[in-house]
Design an enzyme around this catalytic site. Structure first.
Site, PDB file in Angstrom:
ATOM      1  N   GLY A 144       3.961  -2.072  48.759  1.00 19.77           N
ATOM      2  CA  GLY A 144       4.790  -3.272  48.879  1.00 19.77           C
ATOM      3  C   GLY A 144       5.889  -3.048  49.901  1.00 19.77           C
ATOM      4  N   ALA A 145       5.743  -3.712  51.065  1.00 22.06           N
ATOM      5  CA  ALA A 145       6.699  -3.518  52.167  1.00 22.06           C
ATOM      6  C   ALA A 145       7.601  -4.737  52.301  1.00 22.06           C
ATOM      7  CB  ALA A 145       5.937  -3.257  53.472  1.00 22.06           C
ATOM      8  N   ARG A 203       2.955  -8.401  58.099  1.00 22.80           N
ATOM      9  CA  ARG A 203       4.230  -7.818  57.663  1.00 22.80           C
ATOM     10  C   ARG A 203       4.333  -6.358  58.148  1.00 22.80           C
ATOM     11  NH1 ARG A 203       6.909  -9.418  51.828  1.00 22.80           N
ATOM     12  NH2 ARG A 203       8.818 -10.085  52.809  1.00 22.80           N
ATOM     13  N   THR A 229       6.776  -9.761  41.735  1.00 20.77           N
ATOM     14  CA  THR A 229       6.482 -10.092  40.337  1.00 20.77           C
ATOM     15  C   THR A 229       7.004 -11.503  40.058  1.00 20.77           C
ATOM     16  OG1 THR A 229       8.575  -8.984  39.789  1.00 20.77           O
ATOM     17  CG2 THR A 229       6.560  -7.718  39.468  1.00 20.77           C
ATOM     18  N   LEU A 279      16.601  -6.413  33.758  1.00 19.44           N
ATOM     19  CA  LEU A 279      16.634  -7.844  33.420  1.00 19.44           C
ATOM     20  C   LEU A 279      18.019  -8.218  32.880  1.00 19.44           C
ATOM     21  CD1 LEU A 279      13.211  -8.494  31.600  1.00 19.44           C
ATOM     22  CD2 LEU A 279      13.807  -8.944  33.974  1.00 19.44           C
ATOM     23  N   CYS A 309      15.250 -13.471  42.492  1.00 22.24           N
ATOM     24  CA  CYS A 309      15.236 -12.732  41.219  1.00 22.24           C
ATOM     25  C   CYS A 309      15.965 -13.363  40.043  1.00 22.24           C
ATOM     26  CB  CYS A 309      15.753 -11.325  41.455  1.00 22.24           C
ATOM     27  SG  CYS A 309      14.643 -10.417  42.547  1.00 22.24           S
ATOM     28  N   PHE A 310      17.151 -13.938  40.251  1.00 22.31           N
ATOM     29  CA  PHE A 310      17.927 -14.386  39.086  1.00 22.31           C
ATOM     30  C   PHE A 310      17.123 -15.320  38.190  1.00 22.31           C
ATOM     31  CE2 PHE A 310      22.616 -13.779  40.575  1.00 22.31           C
ATOM     32  CZ  PHE A 310      22.444 -12.413  40.455  1.00 22.31           C
ATOM     33  N   LYS A 367      13.873 -16.064  38.141  1.00 26.97           N
ATOM     34  CA  LYS A 367      12.615 -15.503  37.611  1.00 26.97           C
ATOM     35  C   LYS A 367      12.896 -14.475  36.512  1.00 26.97           C
ATOM     36  CE  LYS A 367      11.165 -11.690  40.569  1.00 26.97           C
ATOM     37  NZ  LYS A 367      11.403 -10.542  39.703  1.00 26.97           N
TER      38      LYS A 367
HETATM   39  P1  NAD Z   1       8.436  -9.209  48.520  1.00 31.48           P
HETATM   40  O1  NAD Z   1       7.606 -10.396  48.195  1.00 31.48           O
HETATM   41  O2  NAD Z   1       9.417  -9.270  49.652  1.00 31.48           O
HETATM   42  O3  NAD Z   1       7.485  -7.945  48.796  1.00 31.48           O
HETATM   43  C1  NAD Z   1       6.395  -7.604  48.002  1.00 31.48           C
HETATM   44  C2  NAD Z   1       5.273  -7.094  48.903  1.00 31.48           C
HETATM   45  O4  NAD Z   1       4.230  -6.560  48.098  1.00 31.48           O
HETATM   46  C3  NAD Z   1       4.627  -8.190  49.765  1.00 31.48           C
HETATM   47  O5  NAD Z   1       4.751  -7.867  51.137  1.00 31.48           O
HETATM   48  C4  NAD Z   1       3.146  -8.192  49.301  1.00 31.48           C
HETATM   49  O6  NAD Z   1       2.225  -8.427  50.363  1.00 31.48           O
HETATM   50  C5  NAD Z   1       3.001  -6.788  48.764  1.00 31.48           C
HETATM   51  N1  NAD Z   1       1.883  -6.635  47.826  1.00 31.48           N
HETATM   52  C6  NAD Z   1       1.550  -7.416  46.765  1.00 31.48           C
HETATM   53  N2  NAD Z   1       0.457  -6.923  46.139  1.00 31.48           N
HETATM   54  C7  NAD Z   1       0.079  -5.813  46.818  1.00 31.48           C
HETATM   55  C8  NAD Z   1      -0.969  -4.863  46.650  1.00 31.48           C
HETATM   56  N3  NAD Z   1      -1.838  -4.964  45.640  1.00 31.48           N
HETATM   57  N4  NAD Z   1      -1.057  -3.854  47.542  1.00 31.48           N
HETATM   58  C9  NAD Z   1      -0.183  -3.742  48.568  1.00 31.48           C
HETATM   59  N5  NAD Z   1       0.843  -4.599  48.769  1.00 31.48           N
HETATM   60  C10 NAD Z   1       0.975  -5.626  47.897  1.00 31.48           C
HETATM   61  O7  NAD Z   1       9.200  -8.826  47.162  1.00 31.48           O
HETATM   62  P2  NAD Z   1      10.614  -8.082  47.015  1.00 31.48           P
HETATM   63  O8  NAD Z   1      11.729  -9.053  47.192  1.00 31.48           O
HETATM   64  O9  NAD Z   1      10.582  -6.835  47.822  1.00 31.48           O
HETATM   65  O10 NAD Z   1      10.576  -7.717  45.466  1.00 31.48           O
HETATM   66  C11 NAD Z   1       9.696  -6.727  44.959  1.00 31.48           C
HETATM   67  C12 NAD Z   1      10.106  -6.427  43.539  1.00 31.48           C
HETATM   68  O11 NAD Z   1      11.430  -5.877  43.506  1.00 31.48           O
HETATM   69  C13 NAD Z   1      10.140  -7.634  42.603  1.00 31.48           C
HETATM   70  O12 NAD Z   1       9.732  -7.228  41.327  1.00 31.48           O
HETATM   71  C14 NAD Z   1      11.608  -8.014  42.565  1.00 31.48           C
HETATM   72  O13 NAD Z   1      11.961  -8.658  41.365  1.00 31.48           O
HETATM   73  C15 NAD Z   1      12.274  -6.667  42.653  1.00 31.48           C
HETATM   74  N6  NAD Z   1      13.621  -6.686  43.239  1.00 31.48           N
HETATM   75  C16 NAD Z   1      13.889  -7.459  44.324  1.00 31.48           C
HETATM   76  C17 NAD Z   1      15.161  -7.436  44.900  1.00 31.48           C
HETATM   77  C18 NAD Z   1      15.498  -8.287  46.092  1.00 31.48           C
HETATM   78  O14 NAD Z   1      16.674  -8.330  46.430  1.00 31.48           O
HETATM   79  N7  NAD Z   1      14.551  -8.935  46.741  1.00 31.48           N
HETATM   80  C19 NAD Z   1      16.136  -6.577  44.384  1.00 31.48           C
HETATM   81  C20 NAD Z   1      15.820  -5.780  43.282  1.00 31.48           C
HETATM   82  C21 NAD Z   1      14.549  -5.842  42.720  1.00 31.48           C
HETATM   83  C1  UGA Z   2      20.757 -10.037  42.867  1.00 31.69           C
HETATM   84  C2  UGA Z   2      21.629  -8.931  42.240  1.00 31.69           C
HETATM   85  O1  UGA Z   2      22.974  -9.052  42.724  1.00 31.69           O
HETATM   86  C3  UGA Z   2      21.079  -7.549  42.611  1.00 31.69           C
HETATM   87  O2  UGA Z   2      21.836  -6.547  41.933  1.00 31.69           O
HETATM   88  C4  UGA Z   2      19.621  -7.473  42.159  1.00 31.69           C
HETATM   89  O3  UGA Z   2      19.062  -6.223  42.524  1.00 31.69           O
HETATM   90  C5  UGA Z   2      18.832  -8.589  42.824  1.00 31.69           C
HETATM   91  O4  UGA Z   2      19.412  -9.868  42.458  1.00 31.69           O
HETATM   92  C6  UGA Z   2      17.408  -8.630  42.416  1.00 31.69           C
HETATM   93  O5  UGA Z   2      17.040  -8.178  41.348  1.00 31.69           O
HETATM   94  O6  UGA Z   2      16.676  -9.190  43.230  1.00 31.69           O
HETATM   95  P1  UGA Z   2      20.509 -11.104  45.294  1.00 31.69           P
HETATM   96  O7  UGA Z   2      19.668 -12.116  44.615  1.00 31.69           O
HETATM   97  O8  UGA Z   2      19.985 -10.462  46.521  1.00 31.69           O
HETATM   98  O9  UGA Z   2      20.846  -9.900  44.279  1.00 31.69           O
HETATM   99  O10 UGA Z   2      21.906 -11.752  45.682  1.00 31.69           O
HETATM  100  P2  UGA Z   2      23.306 -11.978  44.915  1.00 31.69           P
HETATM  101  O11 UGA Z   2      24.383 -11.477  45.783  1.00 31.69           O
HETATM  102  O12 UGA Z   2      23.286 -11.511  43.529  1.00 31.69           O
HETATM  103  O13 UGA Z   2      23.390 -13.560  44.920  1.00 31.69           O
HETATM  104  C7  UGA Z   2      22.480 -14.369  44.172  1.00 31.69           C
HETATM  105  C8  UGA Z   2      22.884 -15.826  44.274  1.00 31.69           C
HETATM  106  O14 UGA Z   2      24.084 -16.066  43.544  1.00 31.69           O
HETATM  107  C9  UGA Z   2      23.156 -16.275  45.715  1.00 31.69           C
HETATM  108  O15 UGA Z   2      22.625 -17.543  45.926  1.00 31.69           O
HETATM  109  C10 UGA Z   2      24.676 -16.286  45.781  1.00 31.69           C
HETATM  110  O16 UGA Z   2      25.160 -17.158  46.746  1.00 31.69           O
HETATM  111  C11 UGA Z   2      25.021 -16.730  44.373  1.00 31.69           C
HETATM  112  N1  UGA Z   2      26.376 -16.327  43.961  1.00 31.69           N
HETATM  113  C12 UGA Z   2      26.706 -15.016  43.832  1.00 31.69           C
HETATM  114  C13 UGA Z   2      27.326 -17.295  43.703  1.00 31.69           C
HETATM  115  O17 UGA Z   2      27.035 -18.498  43.800  1.00 31.69           O
HETATM  116  N2  UGA Z   2      28.584 -16.924  43.331  1.00 31.69           N
HETATM  117  C14 UGA Z   2      28.938 -15.617  43.195  1.00 31.69           C
HETATM  118  O18 UGA Z   2      30.106 -15.341  42.844  1.00 31.69           O
HETATM  119  C15 UGA Z   2      27.981 -14.636  43.465  1.00 31.69           C
END
Ligand code: NAD
Ligand code: UGA
Length: 487
Positions: A31-32, A61, A114, A243, A298-299, A301
């Site tokens: 997952g990149a 990607r 996810t 979560l 994420c929030f 979901k």
């Molecule tokens: P993303 O959609 O940007 O990246 C996921 C990648 O996985 C995609 O490029 C997809 O093509 C690839 N993928 C899916 N199935 C695959 C497979 N079978 N083999 C190889 N590649 C595959 O997602 P993301 O934002 O990086 O989030 C990934 C996870 O991390 C999620 O569970 C998310 O909740 C969690 N997370 C995200 C953030 C964030 O800020 N985006 C922060 C913390 C945690």
């Molecule tokens: C959030 C969490 O902050 C990360 O710790 C977590 O890893 C991530 O989700 C995840 O699991 O994906 P992110 O969604 O990247 O990170 O961004 P945030 O900075 O948390 O902001 C989320 C949303 O809340 C944005 O739309 C932001 O504008 C809004 N927000 C945030 C507000 O409206 N008010 C605030 O005071 C803070």
């Protein structure tokens, strides 16, 4: 469905810490995306002795990660381009050869998406774990020697037991250890969050093998994270903590947004209320910025996922409590667009409305669940003519976001909404400007020039509390700010 199978009886044991050291030299990440790319880039930079391979099935990607032009990386994050420049081709590699990378690695991070399920049981609420299951099956099929599998994706509590069951029952007699190592980075500050995390969380099995696996991952992080910030727990606590963290953060935003509506009715000012309560050290000052609503991948979901878990255990009050955070967020977006329509004399039909910003927050090109999408959809239902300017989001992405809602035909979205690279052009002849993302550059605009070129009265709807009311009102704008009451 997979998520249901994770809800198994829980046993709890104490922990031991005596382990035999393992020296990891080769890791891969499946997952990149927004997590896999930046996380592995930082591991590669801080651990030059480890070869890091990031694989993905999405070839375009991977091509973008390998692009020589670092402005074309698929993820925009301040500071990421420098790290990629220093590590790519040395000990950091991006590839579509998933099997080869799995086979070579001693430790495999799963960092696939996810999303919320869009079909079947748990539709609209449970996490869709099909990508996780596919990865697990692939790891089981390809592996020829023992491996540590690390859950980096955000998963429902007890997912590790399902991954373990797949790995143990479909593999080639290879031994697997499953660790939970959730990622807490926020987009826009990912590099900083990875370099200086508040804490790193690692959950693992209490057995000797489990503790050895935990120690192997602790050793990787210890290359740059102080030991006292690396927490080790049981797997289930680690999965649930992720979560829980997102639910608590989102809850703060929904709480202050609920107050913003009371402020508007009473003449109180939400930023003053936030400051006053934020100085209470028990409450703290972060995540109290009222806004048009939280977005991001994420929030929503993760809260819905939590709601689904609670419901699965028959904990209806718990489920309803957390669901209200999402309901409040929907309300905040709806009332922002309703206010635009009402203020513009109860009709926006045929009127030009400018959107400054489309991303879900500043300093990212990510638009998943951005409040802008819902606000635009509501206004398009009222036949507004929207023009969008965002410094980092592409026209293609904006149309895809709207088309995904399936509210109207794609042609109609293209007819009613236009995208431009020129912010002044976007504001010209506009009836009202809506600030949807808090990009710094909006504060530097020549607002007198913008005012002169707009329809009068000229309205600004600031969904981010970004601009300066006094300055704008002295120019002649009618300025509406989330959570600012009229005396
Ligand atoms: P993303 O959609 O940007 O990246 C996921 C990648 O996985 C995609 O490029 C997809 O093509 C690839 N993928 C899916 N199935 C695959 C497979 N079978 N083999 C190889 N590649 C595959 O997602 P993301 O934002 O990086 O989030 C990934 C996870 O991390 C999620 O569970 C998310 O909740 C969690 N997370 C995200 C953030 C964030 O800020 N985006 C922060 C913390 C945690
Ligand atoms: C959030 C969490 O902050 C990360 O710790 C977590 O890893 C991530 O989700 C995840 O699991 O994906 P992110 O969604 O990247 O990170 O961004 P945030 O900075 O948390 O902001 C989320 C949303 O809340 C944005 O739309 C932001 O504008 C809004 N927000 C945030 C507000 O409206 N008010 C605030 O005071 C803070």
């Amino acid at each position: 469905m997979l998520q249901d199978r994770f809800i198994l009886p829980l046993t709890h044991k104490g922990y031991t810490t005596k382990t035999h050291p393992m020296n990891i030299k080769n890791v891969c990440c499946i997952g990149a995306g927004y997590v896999g790319g930046p996380t592995m880039a930082v591991i590669a930079q801080k651990c030059p002795h480890i070869k890091v391979t990031v694989v993905d099935i999405n070839k375009s990607r991977i091509d973008a990660w390998n692009n020589n032009d670092l402005t074309q990386l698929p993820v925009f994050e301040p500071g990421l381009d420098d790290i990629i420049k220093n590590t790519r081709g040395k000990n950091l590699f991006f590839s579509t050869e998933v099997d080869k990378a799995i086979e070579e690695a001693e430790m495999i991070f799963i960092s696939v998406n996810t999303p919320t399920k869009t079909y079947g049981k748990g539709k609209g609420m449970a996490a869709d774990l099909k990508y996780i299951e596919l990865c697990s099956r692939q790891i089981a099929k390809v592996s020829k020697n023992n491996k540590i599998v690390v859950e980096k994706s955000t998963l429902p509590v007890r997912t590790a037991s399902a991954i373990k069951s797949i790995l143990d029952n479909t593999g080639n007699d290879v031994k697997f250890q499953i660790l939970s190592n959730p990622e807490f980075l926020a987009e826009g500050t990912a590099v900083k969050d990875l370099l200086y995390p508040d804490r790193v969380l690692i959950g693992g099995d209490n057995s000797m093998e489990g503790q050895t696996a935990i120690q192997a991952l602790v050793d990787i992080y210890s290359n740059w994270v102080p030991k006292e910030l690396i927490l080790t727990t049981n797997v289930w606590s680690s999965e649930l903590s992720k979560l829980t963290a997102n639910a608590f953060l989102a809850q703060r935003v929904s709480s202050i947004n609920a107050m913003s509506e009371i402020c508007e009715k009473t003449g109180a000012e939400v930023s003053e209320v936030a400051r006053a309560i934020g100085m209470d050290s028990r409450i703290g000052s972060k995540f109290l910025k009222a806004s048009v609503g939280f977005g991001g991948s994420c929030f929503q979901k993760d809260i819905l996922n939590l709601v689904y878990i609670a419901k699965s255990y028959g904990l209806d009050e718990v489920a309803n409590y957390w669901e209200q955070v999402v309901i409040m967020n929907e309300h905040q977006k709806q009332r922002f667009s309703d206010n635009i329509v009402q203020t513009l004399y109860n009709t926006v039909s045929g009127k030009k409305i400018t959107f400054l910003g489309w991303a879900f927050k500043k300093d990212t090109n990510d638009t998943r669940e951005s409040a802008a999408i819902k606000v635009a959809d509501n206004l398009l239902n009222e036949q507004a003519q929207i023009v969008v300017y965002d410094p980092k989001v592409s026209e293609k992405r904006i149309y895809e976001d709207l088309d995904d809602l399936k509210t109207r035909p794609a042609e109609e979205n293209r007819k009613l909404l236009k995208v431009t690279n020129d912010s002044y052009e976007a504001c010209k002849d506009s009836h009202g400007i809506a600030i949807l993302t808090e990009w710094e550059e909006f504060t530097t605009y020549n607002w007198e020039k913008i005012y002169k070129q707009m329809q009068k009265p000229a309205f600004i709807f600031d969904g981010r509390g970004l601009l300066n009311r006094k300055q704008l009102e002295s120019i002649g704008f009618m300025y509406y700010n989330i959570g600012s009451g009229t005396e």
